[in-house]
Write a protein that holds these residues in place. Structure first.
Motif, PDB file in Angstrom:
ATOM      1  N   LEU A 245       0.817  -1.213   0.000  1.00 19.68           N
ATOM      2  CA  LEU A 245       0.000   0.000   0.000  1.00 19.68           C
ATOM      3  C   LEU A 245       0.853   1.267   0.000  1.00 19.68           C
ATOM      4  O   LEU A 245       0.539   2.234  -0.704  1.00 19.68           O
ATOM      5  CB  LEU A 245      -0.946  -0.003   1.202  1.00 19.68           C
ATOM      6  CG  LEU A 245      -2.077   1.030   1.193  1.00 19.68           C
ATOM      7  CD1 LEU A 245      -2.969   0.848  -0.028  1.00 19.68           C
ATOM      8  CD2 LEU A 245      -2.906   0.917   2.467  1.00 19.68           C
ATOM      9  N   THR A 246       1.939   1.277   0.762  1.00 26.12           N
ATOM     10  CA  THR A 246       2.763   2.488   0.852  1.00 26.12           C
ATOM     11  C   THR A 246       3.524   2.773  -0.445  1.00 26.12           C
ATOM     12  O   THR A 246       4.034   3.874  -0.625  1.00 26.12           O
ATOM     13  CB  THR A 246       3.766   2.370   2.002  1.00 26.12           C
ATOM     14  OG1 THR A 246       4.578   1.197   1.800  1.00 26.12           O
ATOM     15  CG2 THR A 246       3.043   2.258   3.340  1.00 26.12           C
ATOM     16  N   ARG A 247       3.593   1.796  -1.345  1.00 25.55           N
ATOM     17  CA  ARG A 247       4.304   1.986  -2.609  1.00 25.55           C
ATOM     18  C   ARG A 247       3.389   2.521  -3.712  1.00 25.55           C
ATOM     19  O   ARG A 247       3.858   2.877  -4.782  1.00 25.55           O
ATOM     20  CB  ARG A 247       4.948   0.671  -3.050  1.00 25.55           C
ATOM     21  CG  ARG A 247       5.956   0.128  -2.055  1.00 25.55           C
ATOM     22  CD  ARG A 247       6.644  -1.116  -2.555  1.00 25.55           C
ATOM     23  NE  ARG A 247       7.360  -0.888  -3.805  1.00 25.55           N
ATOM     24  CZ  ARG A 247       8.068  -1.821  -4.441  1.00 25.55           C
ATOM     25  NH1 ARG A 247       8.154  -3.042  -3.907  1.00 25.55           N
ATOM     26  NH2 ARG A 247       8.679  -1.552  -5.575  1.00 25.55           N
ATOM     27  N   LEU A 248       2.084   2.560  -3.454  1.00 26.39           N
ATOM     28  CA  LEU A 248       1.152   3.081  -4.446  1.00 26.39           C
ATOM     29  C   LEU A 248       1.266   4.599  -4.517  1.00 26.39           C
ATOM     30  O   LEU A 248       1.562   5.263  -3.524  1.00 26.39           O
ATOM     31  CB  LEU A 248      -0.280   2.692  -4.089  1.00 26.39           C
ATOM     32  CG  LEU A 248      -0.593   1.193  -4.005  1.00 26.39           C
ATOM     33  CD1 LEU A 248      -2.058   0.992  -3.670  1.00 26.39           C
ATOM     34  CD2 LEU A 248      -0.234   0.480  -5.298  1.00 26.39           C
ATOM     35  N   PRO A 249       1.059   5.194  -5.696  1.00 29.65           N
ATOM     36  CA  PRO A 249       1.099   6.654  -5.824  1.00 29.65           C
ATOM     37  C   PRO A 249       0.111   7.321  -4.867  1.00 29.65           C
ATOM     38  O   PRO A 249      -0.982   6.809  -4.616  1.00 29.65           O
ATOM     39  CB  PRO A 249       0.695   6.895  -7.285  1.00 29.65           C
ATOM     40  CG  PRO A 249       1.014   5.623  -7.993  1.00 29.65           C
ATOM     41  CD  PRO A 249       0.775   4.524  -6.989  1.00 29.65           C
ATOM     42  N   SER A 250       0.514   8.450  -4.327  1.00 30.69           N
ATOM     43  CA  SER A 250      -0.325   9.185  -3.383  1.00 30.69           C
ATOM     44  C   SER A 250      -1.394   9.975  -4.118  1.00 30.69           C
ATOM     45  O   SER A 250      -1.091  10.726  -5.057  1.00 30.69           O
ATOM     46  CB  SER A 250       0.538  10.136  -2.554  1.00 30.69           C
ATOM     47  OG  SER A 250      -0.254  11.077  -1.869  1.00 30.69           O
ATOM     48  N   PHE A 251      -2.635   9.810  -3.700  1.00 24.18           N
ATOM     49  CA  PHE A 251      -3.718  10.596  -4.287  1.00 24.18           C
ATOM     50  C   PHE A 251      -3.500  12.086  -4.050  1.00 24.18           C
ATOM     51  O   PHE A 251      -3.823  12.920  -4.891  1.00 24.18           O
ATOM     52  CB  PHE A 251      -5.066  10.183  -3.697  1.00 24.18           C
ATOM     53  CG  PHE A 251      -5.566   8.852  -4.177  1.00 24.18           C
ATOM     54  CD1 PHE A 251      -5.377   8.452  -5.484  1.00 24.18           C
ATOM     55  CD2 PHE A 251      -6.236   7.998  -3.319  1.00 24.18           C
ATOM     56  CE1 PHE A 251      -5.835   7.226  -5.938  1.00 24.18           C
ATOM     57  CE2 PHE A 251      -6.714   6.765  -3.755  1.00 24.18           C
ATOM     58  CZ  PHE A 251      -6.506   6.380  -5.068  1.00 24.18           C
ATOM     59  N   ASP A 252      -2.953  12.434  -2.884  1.00 26.77           N
ATOM     60  CA  ASP A 252      -2.758  13.843  -2.553  1.00 26.77           C
ATOM     61  C   ASP A 252      -1.676  14.483  -3.412  1.00 26.77           C
ATOM     62  O   ASP A 252      -1.798  15.632  -3.829  1.00 26.77           O
ATOM     63  CB  ASP A 252      -2.395  13.991  -1.068  1.00 26.77           C
ATOM     64  CG  ASP A 252      -3.560  13.659  -0.148  1.00 26.77           C
ATOM     65  OD1 ASP A 252      -4.709  13.948  -0.535  1.00 26.77           O
ATOM     66  OD2 ASP A 252      -3.328  13.103   0.940  1.00 26.77           O
ATOM     67  N   GLN A 253      -0.601  13.748  -3.691  1.00 28.28           N
ATOM     68  CA  GLN A 253       0.539  14.332  -4.392  1.00 28.28           C
ATOM     69  C   GLN A 253       0.420  14.242  -5.909  1.00 28.28           C
ATOM     70  O   GLN A 253       1.012  15.041  -6.624  1.00 28.28           O
ATOM     71  CB  GLN A 253       1.825  13.649  -3.927  1.00 28.28           C
ATOM     72  CG  GLN A 253       2.132  13.871  -2.449  1.00 28.28           C
ATOM     73  CD  GLN A 253       3.388  13.134  -2.001  1.00 28.28           C
ATOM     74  OE1 GLN A 253       4.162  12.646  -2.824  1.00 28.28           O
ATOM     75  NE2 GLN A 253       3.587  13.042  -0.698  1.00 28.28           N
ATOM     76  N   ALA A 254      -0.317  13.280  -6.420  1.00 29.53           N
ATOM     77  CA  ALA A 254      -0.440  13.118  -7.870  1.00 29.53           C
ATOM     78  C   ALA A 254      -1.242  14.263  -8.473  1.00 29.53           C
ATOM     79  O   ALA A 254      -2.187  14.777  -7.865  1.00 29.53           O
ATOM     80  CB  ALA A 254      -1.112  11.789  -8.192  1.00 29.53           C
TER      81      ALA A 254
END
Length: 291
Positions: free
Chosen positions: A174-183
């Motif tokens: 989960l921590t390796r998935l792209p961040s919704f906030d930063q994308a």
């Protein structure tokens, strides 16, 4: 073009396009489209939050054509990488899906490569090419495009579902998935998932793909034949019961991809040669046959 079936025309207009395209030219195209009953989409990509196509083309509000306007923030791709970007407040729900489930776009580039979406630049960096018109048949290009479950997932369900399943089935990932906030948006997430995590996500994609194909096939069957589930029906040159079909879609990925590509219509026979001609070359992965 209308005689060939054109019913929707896409235009781009924003501060960058305005350097070469005038408001009068946009109006002329919309006038012609209105006379022919053709819908028009106008998309603008803007550096500044709050800027819009409507602000640049106020006369469009009174135009008789069926015009749909989409305003988008500039994303960090291409020239925008060298420009300071405004921190747009894009809602997370806008980053989950590119929308319009069931409607797929193919983008053809000058080098002949075809991509299964309209995201300028991100689909190239995301390695989503589904063939090249100079070397591949239209049938194989369409097959590769329609069997790419990564694209189908974001169109039909959205990244929210994927993230939920990862949190449940593979929480260490989960921590390796792209961040919704930063994308910057859905396209950046799509690229990063396919480039950096494709192999790790493959075991998670497979059961989703199976369940999607089974659910779709059962819905199609019941729509055509009601609750008459045990009577064999035509399916790609075979006669199968629903249980047999669902079992095959579960265990036979070649058949599953053929079904998702529209080559095995339920309730209709199809020439087997058409199926073989559309499939990727022997020995290649259906989702990676271009290289």
């Amino acid at each position: 073009m209308q005689a060939l079936g054109l019913d929707l025309l896409g235009l781009s207009y924003d501060r960058e396009h305005a350097r070469w395209v005038t408001p009068a030219q946009i109006a002329q195209v919309c006038d012609a489209a209105a006379r022919l009953g053709i819908r028009v989409n106008i998309t603008g990509v803007f550096w500044d939050e709050g800027d819009s196509v409507e602000a640049m083309l106020p006369a469009l509000s009174a135009h008789p054509a069926r015009v749909r306007i989409v305003n988008m923030p500039a994303a960090p791709i291409g020239e925008a990488r060298r420009q300071p970007l405004t921190a747009f407040q894009v809602p997370i729900e806008k980053k989950l899906s590119c929308g319009q489930p069931g409607t797929y776009s193919l983008a053809l580039y000058p080098d002949g490569h075809v991509y299964p979406c309209c995201s300028g630049g991100f689909q190239i960096e995301g390695r989503l090419s589904c063939g090249n018109v100079h070397t591949d048949s239209p049938a194989r290009i369409l097959y590769a495009a329609s069997t790419n479950f990564h694209v189908r997932l974001v169109k039909e369900f959205g990244w929210g579902l994927l993230y939920e399943i990862v949190a449940r089935e593979a929480p260490d990932l989960l921590t390796r998935l792209p961040s919704f906030d930063q994308a910057s948006g859905v396209c950046e997430i799509c690229r990063d998932l396919n480039v950096g995590l494709k192999d790790l996500l493959a075991p998670i994609y497979e059961p989703i793909e199976i369940e999607y194909a089974r659910t779709r096939a059962e819905f199609e069957w019941r729509t055509l034949f009601g609750d008459d589930l045990a009577v064999p029906q035509s399916c790609g040159g075979e006669r199968l019961t629903l249980d047999t079909l669902l079992g095959r879609l579960t265990t036979d990925r070649t058949m599953r991809l053929d079904y998702l590509a529209g080559l095995l219509p339920i309730g209709a026979d199809i020439e087997p040669a058409r199926v073989l001609a559309a499939r990727p070359v022997a020995g290649a992965s259906p989702l990676q046959w271009v290289r």
